[in-house]
Design a protein around this motif. Structure first.
Motif, PDB file in Angstrom:
ATOM      1  N   THR A  64     -35.227 -58.940   4.486  1.00  0.00           N
ATOM      2  CA  THR A  64     -35.934 -58.079   5.430  1.00  0.00           C
ATOM      3  C   THR A  64     -35.703 -58.603   6.837  1.00  0.00           C
ATOM      4  O   THR A  64     -35.459 -59.797   7.035  1.00  0.00           O
ATOM      5  CB  THR A  64     -37.451 -58.022   5.166  1.00  0.00           C
ATOM      6  OG1 THR A  64     -37.977 -59.357   5.167  1.00  0.00           O
ATOM      7  CG2 THR A  64     -37.772 -57.343   3.841  1.00  0.00           C
ATOM      8  N   ALA A  85     -37.413 -52.117  11.485  1.00  0.00           N
ATOM      9  CA  ALA A  85     -37.334 -53.041  10.345  1.00  0.00           C
ATOM     10  C   ALA A  85     -36.283 -52.550   9.365  1.00  0.00           C
ATOM     11  O   ALA A  85     -35.947 -51.363   9.331  1.00  0.00           O
ATOM     12  CB  ALA A  85     -38.687 -53.161   9.652  1.00  0.00           C
ATOM     13  N   PHE A 125     -42.490 -54.800   5.975  1.00  0.00           N
ATOM     14  CA  PHE A 125     -41.699 -53.780   5.314  1.00  0.00           C
ATOM     15  C   PHE A 125     -41.563 -54.166   3.848  1.00  0.00           C
ATOM     16  O   PHE A 125     -41.159 -55.282   3.536  1.00  0.00           O
ATOM     17  CB  PHE A 125     -40.326 -53.703   5.974  1.00  0.00           C
ATOM     18  CG  PHE A 125     -39.500 -52.495   5.640  1.00  0.00           C
ATOM     19  CD1 PHE A 125     -38.214 -52.388   6.130  1.00  0.00           C
ATOM     20  CD2 PHE A 125     -39.989 -51.457   4.864  1.00  0.00           C
ATOM     21  CE1 PHE A 125     -37.428 -51.274   5.859  1.00  0.00           C
ATOM     22  CE2 PHE A 125     -39.228 -50.345   4.582  1.00  0.00           C
ATOM     23  CZ  PHE A 125     -37.929 -50.250   5.087  1.00  0.00           C
ATOM     24  N   SER A 126     -41.876 -53.237   2.948  1.00  0.00           N
ATOM     25  CA  SER A 126     -41.767 -53.513   1.519  1.00  0.00           C
ATOM     26  C   SER A 126     -41.254 -52.275   0.804  1.00  0.00           C
ATOM     27  O   SER A 126     -41.226 -51.182   1.375  1.00  0.00           O
ATOM     28  CB  SER A 126     -43.117 -53.935   0.943  1.00  0.00           C
ATOM     29  OG  SER A 126     -44.073 -52.907   1.095  1.00  0.00           O
ATOM     30  N   ILE A 157     -34.618 -53.380   5.162  1.00  0.00           N
ATOM     31  CA  ILE A 157     -34.816 -54.064   3.886  1.00  0.00           C
ATOM     32  C   ILE A 157     -33.619 -53.781   2.983  1.00  0.00           C
ATOM     33  O   ILE A 157     -33.044 -52.703   3.015  1.00  0.00           O
ATOM     34  CB  ILE A 157     -36.139 -53.609   3.227  1.00  0.00           C
ATOM     35  CG1 ILE A 157     -36.549 -54.541   2.095  1.00  0.00           C
ATOM     36  CG2 ILE A 157     -36.040 -52.168   2.736  1.00  0.00           C
ATOM     37  CD1 ILE A 157     -38.000 -54.347   1.663  1.00  0.00           C
ATOM     38  N   TYR A 193     -27.338 -54.115   2.548  1.00  0.00           N
ATOM     39  CA  TYR A 193     -28.280 -54.383   3.627  1.00  0.00           C
ATOM     40  C   TYR A 193     -27.689 -53.823   4.904  1.00  0.00           C
ATOM     41  O   TYR A 193     -26.645 -54.291   5.356  1.00  0.00           O
ATOM     42  CB  TYR A 193     -28.553 -55.883   3.759  1.00  0.00           C
ATOM     43  CG  TYR A 193     -29.440 -56.218   4.930  1.00  0.00           C
ATOM     44  CD1 TYR A 193     -28.955 -56.862   6.053  1.00  0.00           C
ATOM     45  CD2 TYR A 193     -30.787 -55.852   4.914  1.00  0.00           C
ATOM     46  CE1 TYR A 193     -29.772 -57.150   7.127  1.00  0.00           C
ATOM     47  CE2 TYR A 193     -31.611 -56.133   5.983  1.00  0.00           C
ATOM     48  CZ  TYR A 193     -31.098 -56.778   7.089  1.00  0.00           C
ATOM     49  OH  TYR A 193     -31.912 -57.059   8.144  1.00  0.00           O
ATOM     50  N   SER A 202     -30.226 -49.394   0.742  1.00  0.00           N
ATOM     51  CA  SER A 202     -31.048 -50.185   1.644  1.00  0.00           C
ATOM     52  C   SER A 202     -31.751 -49.215   2.591  1.00  0.00           C
ATOM     53  O   SER A 202     -31.284 -48.093   2.803  1.00  0.00           O
ATOM     54  CB  SER A 202     -30.208 -51.206   2.414  1.00  0.00           C
ATOM     55  OG  SER A 202     -29.224 -50.563   3.197  1.00  0.00           O
ATOM     56  N   GLY A 243     -35.059 -55.815  -1.832  1.00  0.00           N
ATOM     57  CA  GLY A 243     -36.114 -56.394  -1.008  1.00  0.00           C
ATOM     58  C   GLY A 243     -35.972 -57.875  -0.736  1.00  0.00           C
ATOM     59  O   GLY A 243     -36.877 -58.472  -0.141  1.00  0.00           O
ATOM     60  N   TYR A 303     -36.858 -57.727  11.165  1.00  0.00           N
ATOM     61  CA  TYR A 303     -37.737 -56.983  12.047  1.00  0.00           C
ATOM     62  C   TYR A 303     -37.282 -57.117  13.484  1.00  0.00           C
ATOM     63  O   TYR A 303     -36.722 -58.142  13.881  1.00  0.00           O
ATOM     64  CB  TYR A 303     -39.170 -57.524  11.934  1.00  0.00           C
ATOM     65  CG  TYR A 303     -39.739 -57.451  10.541  1.00  0.00           C
ATOM     66  CD1 TYR A 303     -39.580 -58.509   9.645  1.00  0.00           C
ATOM     67  CD2 TYR A 303     -40.435 -56.322  10.117  1.00  0.00           C
ATOM     68  CE1 TYR A 303     -40.094 -58.430   8.366  1.00  0.00           C
ATOM     69  CE2 TYR A 303     -40.964 -56.240   8.837  1.00  0.00           C
ATOM     70  CZ  TYR A 303     -40.783 -57.298   7.964  1.00  0.00           C
ATOM     71  OH  TYR A 303     -41.304 -57.230   6.700  1.00  0.00           O
TER      72      TYR A 303
END
Length: 124
Positions: free
Chosen positions: A58, A49, A70-71, A51, A103, A33, A55, A60
């Motif tokens: 997510t 942020a 965020f990607s 992720i 995560y 992560s 993905g 923030y």
């Protein structure tokens, strides 16, 4: 060992946009992560942020919600932070970080690997 290299920082006027990238040199990137943190002069490092591995999660900081996205692209071993409607208070060094957790969220100690950072300066 995971090596992280950030890029995309620079000087931008308030209201402008930047896209930060963080490339990871690791075989199993999809098992990490990722997070973005920033640090302004004289201030502590703060979460921006986070992720999850794939993905699906997510999160923030309140200060960037609705402005930053965020990607990640696991095929390219890269994460991206799209920053829009930038404000002078977004100025700082932005760090990319990786965690073994599915995560890791906003807790800085959850992250094991850190990049060198990229400077973002937003002028008023």
């Amino acid at each position: 060992q995971v090596r992280l290299v950030e890029s995309g920082g620079g000087l931008v006027q308030a209201g402008g946009s930047l896209r930060l990238s963080c490339a990871a040199s690791v075989r199993t990137f999809s098992s990490y992560s990722m997070g973005w943190f920033r640090q302004a002069p004289g201030k502590e490092r703060e979460h921006v942020a986070a992720i999850s591995w794939n993905g699906d999660i997510t999160d923030y900081a309140d200060s960037v919600k609705g402005r930053f996205t965020f990607s990640r692209d696991n095929a390219k071993n890269t994460v991206y932070l799209q920053m829009s409607s930038l404000k002078p208070e977004d100025t700082g060094v932005y760090y990319c970080a990786a965690s073994n957790y599915y995560y890791a969220g906003s807790y800085v100690n959850n992250y094991v690997y850190w990049g060198q950072g990229t400077q973002v300066t937003v002028s008023s």
